[in-house]
Scaffold this active site. Structure first.
Site, short mmCIF file in Angstrom:
data_model
loop_
_atom_site.label_atom_id
_atom_site.label_comp_id
_atom_site.label_asym_id
_atom_site.label_seq_id
_atom_site.Cartn_x
_atom_site.Cartn_y
_atom_site.Cartn_z
N HIS A 35 2.71 19.91 -26.05
CA HIS A 35 2.32 19.12 -27.22
C HIS A 35 1.66 17.80 -26.84
CE1 HIS A 35 4.49 21.98 -29.73
NE2 HIS A 35 5.31 22.05 -28.70
N LYS A 82 2.23 -2.23 1.91
CA LYS A 82 3.44 -2.81 2.53
C LYS A 82 3.10 -4.10 3.28
CE LYS A 82 6.32 1.25 3.27
NZ LYS A 82 6.81 2.20 4.25
N GLU A 125 1.91 13.07 -0.35
CA GLU A 125 1.95 12.27 0.88
C GLU A 125 1.43 13.08 2.08
OE1 GLU A 125 5.87 10.61 1.61
OE2 GLU A 125 5.08 8.59 1.54
O1 PA5 Z 1 8.19 11.24 3.65
C1 PA5 Z 1 8.28 10.12 4.14
O2 PA5 Z 1 8.31 9.95 5.37
C2 PA5 Z 1 8.44 8.88 3.29
O3 PA5 Z 1 8.16 9.10 1.96
C3 PA5 Z 1 9.84 8.32 3.43
O4 PA5 Z 1 10.78 9.30 3.06
C4 PA5 Z 1 10.09 7.08 2.55
O5 PA5 Z 1 9.07 6.15 2.72
C5 PA5 Z 1 11.42 6.43 2.91
O6 PA5 Z 1 11.43 6.05 4.25
P1 PA5 Z 1 12.76 5.60 5.00
O7 PA5 Z 1 13.68 6.76 5.09
O8 PA5 Z 1 12.31 5.17 6.34
O9 PA5 Z 1 13.35 4.47 4.19
#
Ligand code: PA5
Length: 422
Positions: free
Chosen positions: A301, A413, A280
């Site tokens: 394996h 989303k 990310e």
């Molecule tokens: O690293 C990030 O910001 C994202 O992966 C969030 O952790 C994830 O989308 C969850 O978001 P939230 O805490 O707003 O539900």
């Protein structure tokens, strides 16, 4: 540092030989920038100084809440997805909790009806359930819908006092906070200056670890010791610099996949945390190394064939654990099964031979980083969390991306919310 943490590079094929003085100079400049933190990312750098969200007073607060829950609960449901659950899950999955600890159960990370039903069935067999709803931006679908379902479960099971069983880790002055004030949930702040995947050392990660019975002070110490080292060493020996600079060099040389490999399957959930952190943070603007992982020896394996002889697109980062925590020998009998050569050896030594053989074989073909840690415990997890978060920030700087946003996830989303009529 109290415990060993060493990074080395094994590059039998000489793939990193062309790393130049100029590249080193650029990486050193980025290191100095990362060590002090860039003002433009001030709203995402709350994790850079470990004491900001894991100082003495905060730890006291997390431990107080955890102690209350531990005295009453036999199940603690962590409702969160992505950065809101991965770090705690990595630790809970890898370490053995003290006897009598509540079971930690993961929710809010799936939309599968089957899985949610399975969760509810499991909770029915528990005597005393508490939940921790963790969401920075309480619009994420998985935790939001799970909280609805679990509120109903708690109300039906415990009656009017159900709200005392809810802890909320959310952004101050936003919806979860308002709901906490209105309905009397226990509220902990989701740090506004830390994005989900960097929250291991904040209430997001530390409260569930403490409820599970783990020594969060030792974990924070490991991270703080790593912070001191990485933020003070401005030389080319800085481990984060070497890792971040060389992985970027390899990326430019055509190695677009990094595989985190380990011989202790207990690192499985840690690897999921690592994949999220790097995936990310770096995968944007048409750039980034694809993070993947392999749990050896099992995966030797399967994917081992590709690693050794497939397309030359990947390099490996091994996590090597130096000390055994269990001594167990595969005692034989008088049946001639062809494994007599193992006589007198411990599983630890057998596993180590497999690791050493793999590292030797793979590093002749592809570049391999090797991280040696002393043992698998809270302190080591603190070292690992901080090492990789800092390295990821630095690596993103070298790559030229913003390591703290994730604009790409909005595309799906938007479409999903449209289909749901939001
Ligand atoms: O690293 C990030 O910001 C994202 O992966 C969030 O952790 C994830 O989308 C969850 O978001 P939230 O805490 O707003 O539900």
């Amino acid at each position: 540092m109290k415990k060993k943490f060493q990074l080395s590079l094994l590059d039998g094929a000489g793939k990193t030989g062309g790393f130049s003085e100029n590249e080193l100079k650029y990486a050193l400049d980025c290191l100095s920038t990362a060590q002090s933190g860039q003002p433009q990312y001030a709203d995402s750098l709350g994790w850079l100084s470990v004491s900001q969200w894991a100082g003495e007073n905060w730890l006291k607060k997390y431990l107080e809440i955890a102690s209350h829950i531990r005295s009453d609960a036999d199940a603690f449901v962590v409702v969160g997805v992505g950065g809101s659950n991965q770090a705690a899950r990595a630790v809970v999955d890898a370490l053995d909790p003290p006897e009598g600890s509540p079971e930690i159960i993961w929710a809010g990370n799936t939309l599968s009806a089957y899985e949610v039903q399975r969760l509810l069935d499991k909770l029915k067999s528990k005597k005393s359930v508490y939940i921790d709803v963790i969401a920075k931006n309480f619009e994420t679908l998985e935790p939001g819908v799970a909280f609805r379902t679990l509120r109903t479960f708690l109300g039906d099971t415990y009656g009017s006092g159900w709200h005392k069983r809810v802890i909320v880790t959310g952004t101050p002055n936003m919806q979860l906070h308002d709901m906490s004030e209105k309905y009397g949930f226990t509220f902990l702040p989701f740090p506004e200056n830390v994005g989900g995947r960097y929250t291991a050392l904040t209430p997001v990660g530390l409260l569930p670890m403490a409820v599970a019975g783990f020594d969060i002070c030792a974990l924070v110490q490991g991270a703080a010791d790593m912070e001191s080292l990485l933020r003070s060493d401005s030389s080319q020996d800085n481990m984060a610099l070497r890792y971040a600079a060389l992985r970027n060099y390899l990326y430019r040389a055509g190695y677009s996949v990094e595989m985190l490999s380990f011989f202790e399957p207990r690192f499985f959930r840690f690897a999921k945390w690592w994949v999220q952190l790097f995936g990310e943070s770096e995968g944007k603007g048409g750039l980034g190394i694809f993070p993947s992982f392999a749990s050896y020896s099992e995966d030797l394996h399967s994917i081992g064939q590709f690693v050794q002889e497939g397309t030359h697109c990947l390099f490996e980062t091994f996590i090597d654990v130096e000390n055994p925590d269990v001594s167990l020998a595969p005692v034989g009998d008088d049946i001639d099964d062809g494994f007599e050569y193992l006589k007198g050896l411990d599983y630890f030594h057998i596993n180590r031979a497999s690791y050493q053989g793999t590292l030797e074989a793979h590093s002749r073909i592809l570049p391999c980083f090797n991280i040696t840690v002393e043992s698998i415990d809270e302190y080591t997890f603190g070292q690992l969390f901080y090492f990789f978060m800092f390295s990821c920030y630095l690596s993103g700087l070298i790559l030229g991306v913003n390591p703290f946003d994730q604009p790409g996830v909005e595309a799906y989303k938007k479409r999903m919310f449209q289909k749901l009529g939001k």
